[in-house]
Design a protein around this motif. Structure first.
Motif, PDB file in Angstrom:
ATOM      1  N   UNK A  46      -6.601  10.660  -6.238  1.00  0.00           N
ATOM      2  CA  UNK A  46      -7.893  10.083  -5.885  1.00  0.00           C
ATOM      3  C   UNK A  46      -7.904   9.647  -4.420  1.00  0.00           C
ATOM      4  N   UNK A  47      -9.049   9.202  -3.948  1.00  0.00           N
ATOM      5  CA  UNK A  47      -9.241   8.857  -2.543  1.00  0.00           C
ATOM      6  C   UNK A  47      -8.332   7.707  -2.108  1.00  0.00           C
ATOM      7  N   UNK A  48      -8.085   6.729  -2.993  1.00  0.00           N
ATOM      8  CA  UNK A  48      -7.192   5.607  -2.666  1.00  0.00           C
ATOM      9  C   UNK A  48      -5.781   6.115  -2.385  1.00  0.00           C
ATOM     10  N   UNK A  49      -5.303   7.038  -3.216  1.00  0.00           N
ATOM     11  CA  UNK A  49      -3.961   7.586  -3.016  1.00  0.00           C
ATOM     12  C   UNK A  49      -3.886   8.367  -1.707  1.00  0.00           C
ATOM     13  N   UNK A  50      -4.950   9.098  -1.382  1.00  0.00           N
ATOM     14  CA  UNK A  50      -4.981   9.842  -0.120  1.00  0.00           C
ATOM     15  C   UNK A  50      -4.968   8.870   1.062  1.00  0.00           C
ATOM     16  N   UNK A  51      -5.744   7.804   0.967  1.00  0.00           N
ATOM     17  CA  UNK A  51      -5.775   6.808   2.035  1.00  0.00           C
ATOM     18  C   UNK A  51      -4.398   6.167   2.216  1.00  0.00           C
ATOM     19  N   UNK A  52      -3.753   5.836   1.117  1.00  0.00           N
ATOM     20  CA  UNK A  52      -2.414   5.244   1.199  1.00  0.00           C
ATOM     21  C   UNK A  52      -1.421   6.228   1.800  1.00  0.00           C
ATOM     22  N   UNK A  53      -1.540   7.508   1.461  1.00  0.00           N
ATOM     23  CA  UNK A  53      -0.672   8.529   2.024  1.00  0.00           C
ATOM     24  C   UNK A  53      -0.862   8.630   3.538  1.00  0.00           C
ATOM     25  N   UNK A  54      -2.116   8.591   3.986  1.00  0.00           N
ATOM     26  CA  UNK A  54      -2.403   8.658   5.421  1.00  0.00           C
ATOM     27  C   UNK A  54      -1.783   7.461   6.147  1.00  0.00           C
ATOM     28  N   UNK A  55      -1.935   6.271   5.585  1.00  0.00           N
ATOM     29  CA  UNK A  55      -1.348   5.070   6.191  1.00  0.00           C
ATOM     30  C   UNK A  55       0.173   5.168   6.238  1.00  0.00           C
ATOM     31  N   UNK A  56       0.769   5.647   5.146  1.00  0.00           N
ATOM     32  CA  UNK A  56       2.219   5.775   5.070  1.00  0.00           C
ATOM     33  C   UNK A  56       2.736   6.744   6.131  1.00  0.00           C
ATOM     34  N   UNK A  57       2.063   7.895   6.277  1.00  0.00           N
ATOM     35  CA  UNK A  57       2.490   8.895   7.260  1.00  0.00           C
ATOM     36  C   UNK A  57       2.353   8.337   8.669  1.00  0.00           C
ATOM     37  N   UNK A  58       1.265   7.612   8.942  1.00  0.00           N
ATOM     38  CA  UNK A  58       1.061   7.028  10.270  1.00  0.00           C
ATOM     39  C   UNK A  58       2.165   6.035  10.615  1.00  0.00           C
TER      40      UNK A  58
END
Length: 166
Positions: free
Chosen positions: A2-14
């Motif tokens: 879901x979108x929350x997991x994608x957002x968390x993934x983006x933050x983690x990668x950054x």
């Protein structure tokens, strides 16, 4: 995912310092690229096409009447568009966000009616959480109709363009 997991993934990668991360699931692919400073530069989210027999099987099943919702209204509209233009392929939104036809206000649109596109060509951008996601075409052909107004909100899987593959 879901979108929350994608957002968390983006933050983690950054935060991780990685310069590029690619994730492939059964129904979509995500590529996240970061700059040296650690801020996210570009996020690509691409929905993988599903088996074409699936919509036919779903249409054959009887459905119980339910109260109309905005989501069901969008699905009904998408079904009408698909029935009217069955020879065309629909390019759909892989994410929720704001649809933009141009990379910036002073630039030309990525794709206009009559534009011939190839698989992988950027056809629009969708802004989600201050990130501008370039949406690439999964098909080749000619744009015959733009289904969404510029700067309009779009839902996941909402039809954006009709493409004539011939």
């Amino acid at each position: 995912m879901d979108i929350k997991e994608i957002q968390n993934l983006i933050k983690f990668v950054a935060k991780s310092g990685a310069t590029e991360v690619k994730l492939e699931m059964d129904d979509f692919k995500i590529t996240i690229k970061t700059t040296d400073a650690g801020s996210t530069e570009t996020t690509y989210i691409q929905q993988v096409p599903v088996n074409s027999a699936l919509p036919q099987a779903a249409a054959a099943q009887p459905t119980a009447p339910t109260a109309p919702t905005a989501e069901s209204a969008a699905a009904t509209e998408a079904a009408k568009v698909a029935d009217q233009d069955s020879k065309y392929i629909t390019v759909k939104s892989p994410i929720i966000g704001t649809f933009y036809r141009k990379p910036s206000p002073d630039k030309p649109a990525f794709a206009e009616v009559g534009t011939t596109i190839k698989t992988g060509d950027v056809v629009c951008v969708i802004e989600a959480m201050k990130l501008f996601n370039e949406i690439e075409s999964e098909v080749s052909g000619k744009i015959v109709k733009v289904l969404v107004d510029d700067a309009s909100p779009v839902e996941f899987d909402q039809p954006l363009f009709l493409v004539d593959p011939s």
